[in-house]
Design a protein around this motif. Structure first.
Motif, PDB file in Angstrom:
ATOM      1  N   LEU A 132       0.423  -8.326  -6.143  1.00  0.00           N
ATOM      2  CA  LEU A 132      -0.897  -8.492  -5.531  1.00  0.00           C
ATOM      3  C   LEU A 132      -1.580  -9.766  -6.019  1.00  0.00           C
ATOM      4  N   TYR A 135      -6.440  -2.666  -3.825  1.00  0.00           N
ATOM      5  CA  TYR A 135      -5.120  -2.276  -4.320  1.00  0.00           C
ATOM      6  C   TYR A 135      -4.962  -2.621  -5.807  1.00  0.00           C
ATOM      7  N   THR A 150      -3.943   0.025  -8.716  1.00  0.00           N
ATOM      8  CA  THR A 150      -2.822  -0.134  -9.648  1.00  0.00           C
ATOM      9  C   THR A 150      -3.306  -0.098 -11.097  1.00  0.00           C
ATOM     10  N   ILE A 204       2.205   1.692  -3.455  1.00  0.00           N
ATOM     11  CA  ILE A 204       1.168   2.173  -4.375  1.00  0.00           C
ATOM     12  C   ILE A 204       0.965   3.677  -4.203  1.00  0.00           C
ATOM     13  N   ASP A 205       0.913   4.144  -2.951  1.00  0.00           N
ATOM     14  CA  ASP A 205       0.753   5.579  -2.697  1.00  0.00           C
ATOM     15  C   ASP A 205       1.932   6.367  -3.261  1.00  0.00           C
ATOM     16  N   GLY A 237       0.811  -1.208   0.000  1.00  0.00           N
ATOM     17  CA  GLY A 237       0.000   0.000   0.000  1.00  0.00           C
ATOM     18  C   GLY A 237       0.845   1.259   0.000  1.00  0.00           C
TER      19      GLY A 237
END
Length: 374
Positions: free
Chosen positions: A227, A277, A281, A201-202, A198
């Motif tokens: 993932l 998630y 993405t 991803i941020d 996470g």
């Protein structure tokens, strides 16, 4: 700034099997580690721990602690003889032993006469920044829990600490509860891994807004692939826990099933996070492609405006660039030929006319707001 894809790699493992071998064949991978055995024998008042590398460590500890529950923890699957001896000692089916050493099993729960068997996937990022996907196998029989792990990584250290502290139900609730605590630890570490993903991803999303480049798309795809690996481990884990909850086997007690329901909820929560998630993405990839497409449209718009401005100017220049003479060889004016050919200051007038036409077009484009959208 380092990207996610430059930090984390996948640790691939090749399947170790031969086509046509009989069911129940124990085939040890070439890179399997030599076993390290830890035996934790405990009851409400006592905890005995012994370590070793052979079957004698197990038999001595069990013979010495007759009124204890035993957790036999084996790290490393590189000794086929030890696996077979454990199978004979506990009366384990050869197919189960084959599943233990064949470390590409999906999470599952099987019931046999007198014992139960389950597998899970252990996921973590090691010190070499590799995403490790290895197998955990657990067998519960009578007052014995035996667990198998591929690596020497101390993945269940919190369970050991709880046994040493002796608080709660861990020493009282039986071997089925020990299996639950091991599964719950695996699920808790899924959340740790998902938290890392996470954050990545941020970070990738922030980079997309600040300075988009094609490396962001590659990083987002790498995250999405990671993932998918986690999802492939978590999805069947949910089914396995559900099978344990529905089981009527006395080794999985009613009290243990209460805690298994909590583990089931955790598994559902992890799956929701994975799906969320994955959507993020995918959105990052789609947004990057949209930004590239929009940028290309803006570039094409600028080139179109330039082309539109120069088309009439080129048209005028093309007309007056034609080589038609105003007079013939005898000095007579040729009808319908360029009357401006001998006009005074014609060159200046042509340039001024082109400039005026271009200015009018620019004014029209400005009034339409085309320049504000570039």
């Amino acid at each position: 700034m380092k990207t996610y894809s430059s930090r984390v790699r996948y640790k691939h493992k090749r399947r170790n099997f031969e086509v046509g071998t009989r069911p129940g064949t124990i085939s040890i991978p070439d890179d399997a580690l030599e076993p390290k055995i830890e035996v934790y024998s405990f009851n409400e008042k006592d905890l005995q721990v012994s370590t070793g590398k052979n079957m004698e460590t197990i038999t001595k500890q069990i013979a010495k602690c007759t009124d204890h529950t035993h957790w036999i923890k084996i790290n490393g699957l590189g000794d086929a003889t030890l696996i077979e001896d454990i199978g004979k000692f506990l009366g384990i089916n050869q197919l189960v032993l084959e599943d233990v050493v064949n470390t590409h099993q999906r999470p599952k729960f099987d019931e046999y006469e007198g014992y139960v068997f389950g597998t899970s996937r252990i996921l973590y990022i090691n010190k070499e920044n590799e995403l490790v996907n290895c197998q955990f196998s657990g067998i519960v029989k009578d007052n014995i829990v035996i667990s198998f792990e591929e690596s020497y990584n101390d993945y269940f250290k919190p369970v050991k600490q709880r046994l040493e502290a002796g608080k709660g139900l861990i020493r009282l609730a039986g071997p089925g509860y020990i299996l639950y605590t091991l599964i719950d630890t695996i699920l808790d570490n899924y959340f740790v891994l998902l938290a890392q993903l996470g954050d990545s991803i941020d970070e990738t999303e922030d980079r997309l807004y600040q300075s988009p480049n094609k490396a962001i798309m590659f990083d987002a795809q790498h995250l999405k692939r990671t993932l998918i690996v986690v999802r492939r481990a978590c999805w069947p884990e949910r089914d396995k826990i559900n099978d344990m909850i529905r089981s009527e086997n006395p080794l999985i007690t009613k009290d243990t099933k209460i805690y298994l329901r909590d583990a089931y909820d955790h598994c559902i929560q992890a799956m929701d996070m994975i799906e969320s998630y994955k959507e993020v993405t995918s959105s990052i990839i789609d947004l990057y492609l949209s930004m590239v497409s929009n940028r290309m449209n803006e570039i094409m718009k600028v080139l179109t405006i330039i082309s539109v401005i120069f088309i009439p100017l080129t048209f005028i220049a093309g007309i007056y660039g034609m080589n038609f003479s105003r007079e013939d060889t005898h000095g007579h004016v040729i009808p319908d030929n360029m009357p401006e050919l001998y006009a005074h200051h014609g060159y200046v007038y042509a340039l001024v006319g082109m400039f005026v036409i271009g200015a009018i077009q620019l004014f029209i484009f400005w009034k339409k707001g085309w320049f504000n959208k570039l």
